[in-house]
Scaffold this motif. Structure first.
Motif, PDB file in Angstrom:
ATOM      1  N   ARG A 131       1.885  -2.458   6.406  1.00  0.00           N
ATOM      2  CA  ARG A 131       2.696  -3.499   7.056  1.00  0.00           C
ATOM      3  C   ARG A 131       3.660  -4.104   6.035  1.00  0.00           C
ATOM      4  NH1 ARG A 131      -1.019  -5.146  11.191  1.00  0.00           N
ATOM      5  NH2 ARG A 131      -1.724  -3.150  12.024  1.00  0.00           N
ATOM      6  N   SER A 132       4.951  -3.811   6.180  1.00  0.00           N
ATOM      7  CA  SER A 132       5.924  -4.256   5.180  1.00  0.00           C
ATOM      8  C   SER A 132       7.279  -4.443   5.845  1.00  0.00           C
ATOM      9  CB  SER A 132       6.061  -3.207   4.086  1.00  0.00           C
ATOM     10  OG  SER A 132       6.681  -2.054   4.630  1.00  0.00           O
ATOM     11  N   GLN A 133       8.231  -4.910   5.027  1.00  0.00           N
ATOM     12  CA  GLN A 133       9.611  -5.012   5.523  1.00  0.00           C
ATOM     13  C   GLN A 133      10.426  -3.826   5.037  1.00  0.00           C
ATOM     14  OE1 GLN A 133      10.678  -8.761   3.820  1.00  0.00           O
ATOM     15  NE2 GLN A 133       9.090  -9.836   4.974  1.00  0.00           N
ATOM     16  N   GLY A 134       9.809  -2.671   4.928  1.00  0.00           N
ATOM     17  CA  GLY A 134      10.533  -1.485   4.493  1.00  0.00           C
ATOM     18  C   GLY A 134      10.124  -1.040   3.113  1.00  0.00           C
ATOM     19  N   SER A 135      10.538   0.166   2.768  1.00  0.00           N
ATOM     20  CA  SER A 135      10.029   0.794   1.551  1.00  0.00           C
ATOM     21  C   SER A 135      10.580   0.157   0.291  1.00  0.00           C
ATOM     22  CB  SER A 135      10.364   2.284   1.553  1.00  0.00           C
ATOM     23  OG  SER A 135      11.762   2.461   1.532  1.00  0.00           O
ATOM     24  N   GLU A 136      11.630  -0.669   0.396  1.00  0.00           N
ATOM     25  CA  GLU A 136      12.176  -1.307  -0.804  1.00  0.00           C
ATOM     26  C   GLU A 136      11.557  -2.684  -1.072  1.00  0.00           C
ATOM     27  OE1 GLU A 136      14.052   0.206  -3.137  1.00  0.00           O
ATOM     28  OE2 GLU A 136      13.557   1.891  -1.839  1.00  0.00           O
ATOM     29  N   MET A 137      10.632  -3.089  -0.227  1.00  0.00           N
ATOM     30  CA  MET A 137       9.969  -4.369  -0.438  1.00  0.00           C
ATOM     31  C   MET A 137       9.079  -4.284  -1.680  1.00  0.00           C
ATOM     32  SD  MET A 137       7.476  -6.246   2.258  1.00  0.00           S
ATOM     33  CE  MET A 137       6.526  -7.685   1.862  1.00  0.00           C
ATOM     34  N   GLU A 138       9.044  -5.372  -2.447  1.00  0.00           N
ATOM     35  CA  GLU A 138       8.210  -5.365  -3.646  1.00  0.00           C
ATOM     36  C   GLU A 138       6.735  -5.318  -3.269  1.00  0.00           C
ATOM     37  OE1 GLU A 138       9.209  -8.823  -5.849  1.00  0.00           O
ATOM     38  OE2 GLU A 138      11.190  -8.073  -6.405  1.00  0.00           O
ATOM     39  N   ALA A 139       5.995  -4.486  -3.997  1.00  0.00           N
ATOM     40  CA  ALA A 139       4.578  -4.310  -3.677  1.00  0.00           C
ATOM     41  C   ALA A 139       3.799  -5.611  -3.866  1.00  0.00           C
ATOM     42  CB  ALA A 139       3.982  -3.215  -4.551  1.00  0.00           C
ATOM     43  N   GLY A 140       4.251  -6.434  -4.814  1.00  0.00           N
ATOM     44  CA  GLY A 140       3.549  -7.682  -5.091  1.00  0.00           C
ATOM     45  C   GLY A 140       3.567  -8.643  -3.917  1.00  0.00           C
ATOM     46  N   ARG A 141       4.501  -8.428  -2.970  1.00  0.00           N
ATOM     47  CA  ARG A 141       4.582  -9.352  -1.839  1.00  0.00           C
ATOM     48  C   ARG A 141       3.750  -8.886  -0.649  1.00  0.00           C
ATOM     49  NH1 ARG A 141      10.459  -9.445  -0.723  1.00  0.00           N
ATOM     50  NH2 ARG A 141       9.906 -10.823   0.995  1.00  0.00           N
ATOM     51  N   LEU A 142       3.096  -7.735  -0.810  1.00  0.00           N
ATOM     52  CA  LEU A 142       2.235  -7.254   0.268  1.00  0.00           C
ATOM     53  C   LEU A 142       0.888  -7.966   0.207  1.00  0.00           C
ATOM     54  CD1 LEU A 142       2.780  -3.413  -0.107  1.00  0.00           C
ATOM     55  CD2 LEU A 142       3.684  -4.867   1.701  1.00  0.00           C
ATOM     56  N   SER A 143       0.174  -7.951   1.339  1.00  0.00           N
ATOM     57  CA  SER A 143      -1.187  -8.485   1.332  1.00  0.00           C
ATOM     58  C   SER A 143      -2.090  -7.504   0.599  1.00  0.00           C
ATOM     59  CB  SER A 143      -1.675  -8.669   2.759  1.00  0.00           C
ATOM     60  OG  SER A 143      -1.896  -7.393   3.331  1.00  0.00           O
ATOM     61  N   GLY A 144      -3.280  -7.973   0.207  1.00  0.00           N
ATOM     62  CA  GLY A 144      -4.206  -7.131  -0.550  1.00  0.00           C
ATOM     63  C   GLY A 144      -4.506  -5.816   0.153  1.00  0.00           C
ATOM     64  N   GLY A 145      -4.744  -5.896   1.447  1.00  0.00           N
ATOM     65  CA  GLY A 145      -5.080  -4.690   2.190  1.00  0.00           C
ATOM     66  C   GLY A 145      -3.940  -3.689   2.176  1.00  0.00           C
ATOM     67  N   ASN A 146      -2.730  -4.187   2.347  1.00  0.00           N
ATOM     68  CA  ASN A 146      -1.584  -3.290   2.359  1.00  0.00           C
ATOM     69  C   ASN A 146      -1.295  -2.730   0.975  1.00  0.00           C
ATOM     70  OD1 ASN A 146      -0.581  -3.057   5.110  1.00  0.00           O
ATOM     71  ND2 ASN A 146      -0.415  -5.290   4.980  1.00  0.00           N
ATOM     72  N   GLN A 147      -1.575  -3.536  -0.058  1.00  0.00           N
ATOM     73  CA  GLN A 147      -1.429  -3.013  -1.418  1.00  0.00           C
ATOM     74  C   GLN A 147      -2.381  -1.840  -1.625  1.00  0.00           C
ATOM     75  OE1 GLN A 147      -2.046  -6.240  -4.154  1.00  0.00           O
ATOM     76  NE2 GLN A 147       0.041  -7.010  -3.930  1.00  0.00           N
ATOM     77  N   GLN A 148      -3.623  -2.020  -1.157  1.00  0.00           N
ATOM     78  CA  GLN A 148      -4.590  -0.949  -1.344  1.00  0.00           C
ATOM     79  C   GLN A 148      -4.175   0.289  -0.557  1.00  0.00           C
ATOM     80  OE1 GLN A 148      -6.473  -0.630  -3.603  1.00  0.00           O
ATOM     81  NE2 GLN A 148      -8.643  -0.448  -3.179  1.00  0.00           N
ATOM     82  N   LYS A 149      -3.534   0.075   0.583  1.00  0.00           N
ATOM     83  CA  LYS A 149      -3.061   1.228   1.353  1.00  0.00           C
ATOM     84  C   LYS A 149      -1.987   1.989   0.574  1.00  0.00           C
ATOM     85  CE  LYS A 149      -3.928  -0.713   5.941  1.00  0.00           C
ATOM     86  NZ  LYS A 149      -3.241  -1.341   7.082  1.00  0.00           N
TER      87      LYS A 149
END
Lengths: 354, 423, 506
Positions: free
Chosen positions: C389-407
């Protein structure tokens, strides 16, 4: 600080409005000066040159433009900007500015230039590279020679010493003359006074690595004192201040030889320490050159300060008059005469080549 | 964090210390362009205050401020406007010149002074992006200048080839001097800040020694510690004829900017550089050889800084140089890199701004008698404001980035926990 | 003391973090606040603690409306907080930390520590803590540090104690002890707010449960509710809590580790003579309390440890002594236990993170040039495939939630040609929905014939995933047991007791 002063003084009366555009300076002569990276407060040739310029400008009632350089790439731009400002005479200080001075002089034949402590001869053909540059140079070696002779005559320990700021010709010329003067004393009087800190033949010796008072200078002076030297000659602007510190902390009876100006006069707090000073007339010569140019009599012949024209010399013994051998002053007068008439030759690899 | 303290050090001395260091670098280089612009603006305003305070006319009129305040205001206006208009005329366009060709000369001067600043700024900025602080610009420039200069005056080669060989010699000199730092960091964990500072001294005294040694760098027949003039075959040609000082070195700097942009944004080596710069731990886990990255990055950084030294001796000052040839550019480059936020084109723009300050500073001093130090102070203030983004944000009421959702207390919390758990 | 929150609403810009939340905690009650990460629990507690000012609503203590301008006001009113990340100074003693911020001084400004020591002893005795007031915080185990936090709160006469995710850093034993302490506190009249997302803990200790989702109270539950009921309340849909998996299809030994030892940078033997095999198509779980060598073991497998002896062979080829690059290229996929520190670069985009360990050659790099077109396409595919769940592939990974980071980490590792998959703490800090996703992926990987090692300190996870379980204690493998070994046995093994029938062949 200024703010406080301003606040205190802010209640003063406003001056009457005058149309102060009468430009008292009748002439449109505009003398200018560029320092080298040392700046105008270097207690050495930049400062003396600046004082000479200010003196002449006051006498001529003109307001000079002076600019300081902070690095060697600044020189060309600074000279160029002074040309743009319409300077009539541009005085540059030191060998570092030679290239910029020559280049600008060739490009601006209508502007006059003078350069302190350099012969403006970049191609080493023995001639000044541009017809509108007046080199202001000094044959300091003979004066230093006399100081060396005097130091040897005064020394009770039989050891005298010198060290410099950096190994520039304008520094080592003092050391050459000084060491030769000591040798000449030994030759004349059959003594064996040792001169430390500089070897004329190999042109190697002690240097602090810069022109600032500090631990390096202190260590050099301390080293000479530890080797029993009782006369010190630190060559290079303010480094002599550290030598004074070393002398005072040693508690010994040690004398100093000053350079450039008569330090007995300019550093009154320490005047009791100065045996004599080697005089180099930067201030007076710059003042003369600027005044000359202001009176429309600029000529590009190099000014070479010598014993003969009093461009160099040594100061009087002042407080040491009673402590030096009574014959010393007469002997020095004889040496001076001998150098002037050529019967004594004093030469340094760094002597002006004119 | 858990038990990660058992990981052997990757190179940086301690994980905790280097992390904080990295974070600081990231904060500075990650600021927005708006911060840079505002920092310059605020610095100019403070500079104006200093100019007014040091101006004689202002001091005089301040003496009777209460009896005729307009005089003071007039004097302040004259001092500041005069100084900044001199700055502009000395840096960009001189209105008083007779013709366009003369009037535009200041702009070419600006670009001439910008040339080495951009090159060195790119070097320092590249190191920033890899998480390293290259304070060794002075040493790298001196070694590069010595190498390029020696080839340029002592070796005789056909025109063109001579210039290229001299440039390459300089780049190599800088790369070696920078590479030593990377090598020591990678192999022994020595901190690059300390090593670069020390190598500055080594380079300075080495060059001073060579300048005094006949047959090395000293001009034959001279006693002064200065080299002979560069041979004309090895000198950068003037871009717009002898009227202007601007030389082809500026083109090498444009090329260098494009190269750095490609390297960082388009090459895999640059990808690894940035990965290490942002998070050396993750980079290591991802199979990136962090030690090699440190070495390559410092060598390239040194070569770029070396290009600044090359430009000094083959372009700006071809009549021979002495040990002051670096002209403090190695340190100014840090400012340039910070102002340009370590992005290649940002550095390019910042370098030109600083070149303009430099060129305009001469005019300010010559025309208005404003001390050259004011320019240095303004530059220092720019760094100050850039290094303290919260200060600038507070001044202009800008929002703190990333805090629209999470107020600051969170970051404080996390940092405290790191300290506690990773004892 | 009775705590009541009425209609609390807190907004950050357009985001409503708390929407009209009302909650009552009776005196002596343990009230659990249950919700997924980002549901608004911490925001609500920060409002209670005076760190945030709510736009609407009020806080009442014993039916008196309170106005908190900061934590100081909240503390004075009797609210104490035990933070998830302890607010202790590591180089100070227990007593010094307890008085920090409320220092009493004697004549001349000298710190009066004897009063503080007495206070620490008094509270310790009351709850049977056994804490030396002069011990340095940094020398204490994590569980004891937490008790210092509790003492600190109690020493300021807290009547309402808020525990913010208190068990995240604790071992199972420490967790049990904490539960006991919480019950003791409640029995002595303290009201407790217990914030967590762990269902089992809630059911074990809470008197009442309030579930929050997306900033809103979605329901109240009693401790008798089943896990499935609570989970579906939290997530908003029915959640699969058990991992469905078939019996493993074993395809022969793939990874063989023999006599592996690791010495760390402080010259400690952290992994001691460990041997085990993993077959293609099975999940070997490595269980154990945090800090018993599991981290170093996985790092040794990946070539991240410097001093390793013994042998590691994958498909017959040696791995020990090779670079991380070589090991990754040999087909080892790795999910590091500290995702934000070792798995991702927070300032890099999702796309960049997806190519992080493939920056040295095709298909992401050709002739030194990044293939940005390929990367964008790849990122878009993976974002879709792994439901990042993101705002596109150029979104910074640090702004993702923990679960999405792990994904992102999983997507990166599972998209390579794997011969071995190592996942360390794959679900640490993730919410229920993400855990379900990660577990499914791990089993899929196993079923595709890849040997899988899962390191976990959570027994639930170990039991859910493992075909065989290796339990580590003090750097050694205590035993390797079948996946259906009872929890009690595993628990004993985790404290170093050998299993009754070890080395059970599967």
């Amino acid at each position: 600080m200024f703010g406080t002063v301003a606040m205190l003084a802010a209640c003063a009366q406003a001056p009457a409005t005058t149309d102060d555009t009468n430009s008292a300076a009748a002439s449109d002569f505009l003398p200018c000066m560029v320092s080298d990276a040392g700046g105008f407060d270097d207690k050495s040739f930049n400062q003396l040159g600046f004082e000479g310029l200010s003196e002449a400008a006051d006498a001529l009632s003109v307001k000079p433009i002076t600019v300081e350089s902070t690095s060697e790439t600044d020189y060309q731009s600074n000279v160029q900007n002074l040309v743009v400002q319409g300077c009539s005479l541009i005085v540059t200080v030191g060998f570092n500015l030679a290239a910029a001075t020559v280049e600008s002089a060739l490009a601006n034949p209508e502007v006059n230039f003078a350069i302190i402590d350099n012969d403006a001869d970049l191609n080493f053909d023995g001639k000044v590279d541009a017809p509108n540059i007046k080199p202001i140079i000094f044959d300091t070696a003979p004066a230093a020679f006399m100081a060396g002779y005097a130091a040897a005559g005064y020394s009770k320990t039989g050891v005298v010493g010198t060290y410099g700021g950096m190994q520039f010709p304008t520094v080592t010329i003092f050391m050459d003359g000084f060491a030769d003067g000591v040798a000449y004393y030994n030759e004349q009087n059959g003594t064996d006074v040792k001169s430390l800190g500089w070897d004329v033949a190999s042109q190697t010796g002690s240097f602090t690595g810069g022109f600032a008072a500090g631990v390096e200078s202190l260590a050099n002076a301390q080293g000479l004192i530890d080797q029993n030297a009782d006369v010190l000659l630190p060559v290079g602007g303010p480094i002599f201040l550290s030598a004074i510190e070393a002398i005072k902390s040693s508690g010994k009876d040690i004398a100093m030889v000053g350079v450039d100006a008569d330090l007995y006069e300019t550093d009154a707090t320490n005047k009791s320490l100065f045996l004599t000073s080697i005089l180099k007339g930067i201030k007076v010569s710059v003042s003369d050159v600027v005044t000359g140019a202001g009176e429309d009599s600029f000529d590009a012949t190099p000014y070479v300060g010598t014993l003969d024209n009093d461009g160099v010399g040594i100061a009087s013994f002042h407080d040491f008059e009673s402590k030096v051998p009574s014959t010393l002053s007469d002997e020095l007068d004889a040496i001076k005469a001998g150098i002037i008439d050529g019967s004594i030759t004093v030469e340094s690899p760094s002597s002006p080549k004119q | 964090m858990s038990d990660k303290t058992n990981t052997p050090p990757v190179g940086p001395a301690s994980k905790d210390g280097s992390e904080r260091w990295n974070q600081t670098l990231r904060d500075i280089t990650g600021g927005s362009a708006m911060i840079s612009i505002l920092a310059v603006f605020v610095a100019l305003v403070v500079g104006a205050i200093l100019i007014a305070f040091t101006n004689e006319g202002v001091q005089e009129t301040a003496g009777y401020f209460f009896s005729r305040p307009t005089d003071l205001l007039q004097a302040v206006w004259d001092a500041v406007a005069g100084a900044y208009s001199a700055l502009f005329q000395g840096a960009i366009y001189n209105f008083r010149a007779d013709n366009f060709l003369t009037a535009i000369r200041p702009l070419t001067e600006t670009l001439t002074f910008a040339t080495p600043l951009i090159a060195a700024g790119l070097g320092v900025g590249l190191a920033f992006r890899v998480g390293m602080f290259n304070i060794g610009g002075r040493g790298q420039m001196l070694i590069a200048a010595g190498a390029a200069g020696w080839v340029a005056f002592a070796v005789e080669l056909p025109a063109g080839i001579h210039l290229i060989v001299a440039i390459l010699a300089g780049l190599l000199g800088g790369a070696i001097w920078g590479g030593i730092v990377g090598l020591l960091k990678a192999r022994t964990g020595a901190h690059e800040v300390i090593v670069t500072i020390m190598l500055n001294f080594v380079a300075l005294y080495l060059i001073q020694f060579l300048l005094r040694t006949p047959g090395a760098l000293q001009a034959p027949g001279s006693n002064n510690p200065k080299t002979p003039a560069m041979l004309p075959t090895a000198v950068f040609p003037d871009l717009f004829g002898p009227r202007y000082n601007l030389h082809a070195g500026f083109l090498t700097v444009i090329a260098a900017t494009i190269f750095v942009w490609w390297l960082l944004d388009r090459s895999n080596l640059g990808f690894q550089f940035r990965a290490v710069g942002q998070n050396p731990n993750a980079a290591r886990v991802a199979g990136i050889n962090v030690k090699n990255v440190y070495m390559y990055a410092m060598a390239i950084s040194g070569a770029l800084v070396g290009l600044a030294g090359v430009n000094q001796v083959l372009g700006t000052l071809t009549s021979g140089f002495s040990s002051g040839i670096d002209a403090g550019i190695g340190f100014d480059a840090i400012t340039v890199a910070l102002l340009g936020r370590s992005r290649p084109w940002g550095i390019f723009a910042a370098g030109i701004l600083f070149g303009a300050f430099k060129a305009g500073g001469f005019a300010m001093q010559a025309a208005e008698g404003v001390p050259i130090d004011i320019v240095v102070v303004v530059q220092a203030l720019i760094v100050l404001f850039i290094a303290a983004p919260p200060l600038v944000r507070a001044m202009f009421h800008l929002p703190t980035p990333g805090t629209t959702r999470k107020p600051r207390i969170h970051s404080v919390k996390v940092r405290t926990s790191n300290e506690v758990v990773a004892k | 003391m009775k705590l009541e929150l009425r209609g609390i609403t807190k907004r950050f810009g357009a985001l409503v973090a708390n929407n009209n939340i009302s909650l009552t905690v009776e005196s002596g009650e343990i009230h659990a606040l249950l919700g997924e990460n980002g549901a608004g629990k911490s925001t609500l507690m920060n409002v209670l603690y005076g760190l945030y000012i709510a736009e609407e609503g009020e806080i009442l203590l014993d039916d008196v409306v309170q106005k908190f301008a900061g934590p100081g006001d909240a503390m004075n009113a009797g609210i104490g907080m035990v933070h998830q990340h302890f607010m202790l100074v590591p180089v100070f003693t227990v007593a010094e930390n307890v008085v920090l911020g409320h220092e009493q001084t004697t004549f001349g400004g000298r710190l009066d520590l004897s009063a503080a020591r007495a206070k620490v002893r008094e509270i310790s005795d009351r709850f049977g803590f056994d804490i030396d007031p002069d011990a340095l915080i940094e020398d204490l185990p994590v569980g004891v540090q937490q008790r210092v936090e509790i003492i600190k709160a109690l020493s300021q006469d807290a009547k309402v104690l808020v525990f913010d995710e208190p068990t995240a850093v604790l071992t199972p034993q420490e967790t049990d002890e904490l539960m006991t302490i919480m019950r003791q506190l409640a029995a002595s009249g303290t009201s407790i707010v217990f914030i967590t997302h762990k269902l089992r803990e809630v059911r074990a200790v809470a008197d009442r449960i309030t579930v929050i989702r997306l900033g809103t109270v979605v329901g109240e539950a009693s401790p008798t509710a089943t896990n499935a009921e609570l989970a579906s309340l939290m997530v908003g849909r029915a959640v699969e809590l058990t991992v469905h998996k078939n019996a493993p299809e074993l395809r022969g030994t793939a990874l063989a580790v023999k006599n592996l030892s690791v010495i760390d940078s402080r010259n400690q033997i952290v992994v001691n003579n460990v041997s085990f095999d993993v077959q293609a198509g099975e999940v070997l779980a490595i269980a154990g309390v945090q800090g018993n060598g599991q981290t170093e073991l996985t790092e040794a497998l990946l070539g991240l440890q410097q001093h390793v002896t013994g042998s590691i062979e994958l498909d017959g080829k040696p791995l020990r002594g090779y670079s991380v690059r070589h090991i990754l290229d040999s087909g080892v996929g790795f999910v590091p236990e500290d995702r934000t520190e070792d798995g991702l670069i927070a300032d890099f985009s999702i796309a960049e993170n997806l190519m992080l360990d493939r920056s040295s050659g095709a298909p992401f790099v050709k002739a030194g040039n990044l293939q940005l077109g390929f990367r964008a396409k790849f990122a878009a595919e993976k974002i879709h495939e792994f439901d990042i769940r993101s705002q596109g592939s150029e979104m910074e990974a640090g702004r993702l939630s923990g679960g999405n980071q792990q994904k992102v980490v999983l997507a990166r590792e599972l998209s390579r040609d794997l011969r071995l998959f190592v996942a360390a703490q794959p679900t640490r800090g993730l919410d229920v929905g993400s855990i379900e996703f990660v577990h499914t992926r791990i089993i899929e990987t196993r079923d595709s014939g890849i040997p899988v090692i899962v390191v976990s300190t959570e027994l639930d996870e170990v039991v859910a995933l493992a075909d065989r379980i290796a339990v580590m204690y003090r750097g050694e493998i205590v035993g390797i047991v079948p996946g259906n070994t009872p929890r009690a046995t595993l628990g004993l093994m985790m404290v170093g007791e050998h299993a009754p029938a070890t080395e059970a062949a599967l």
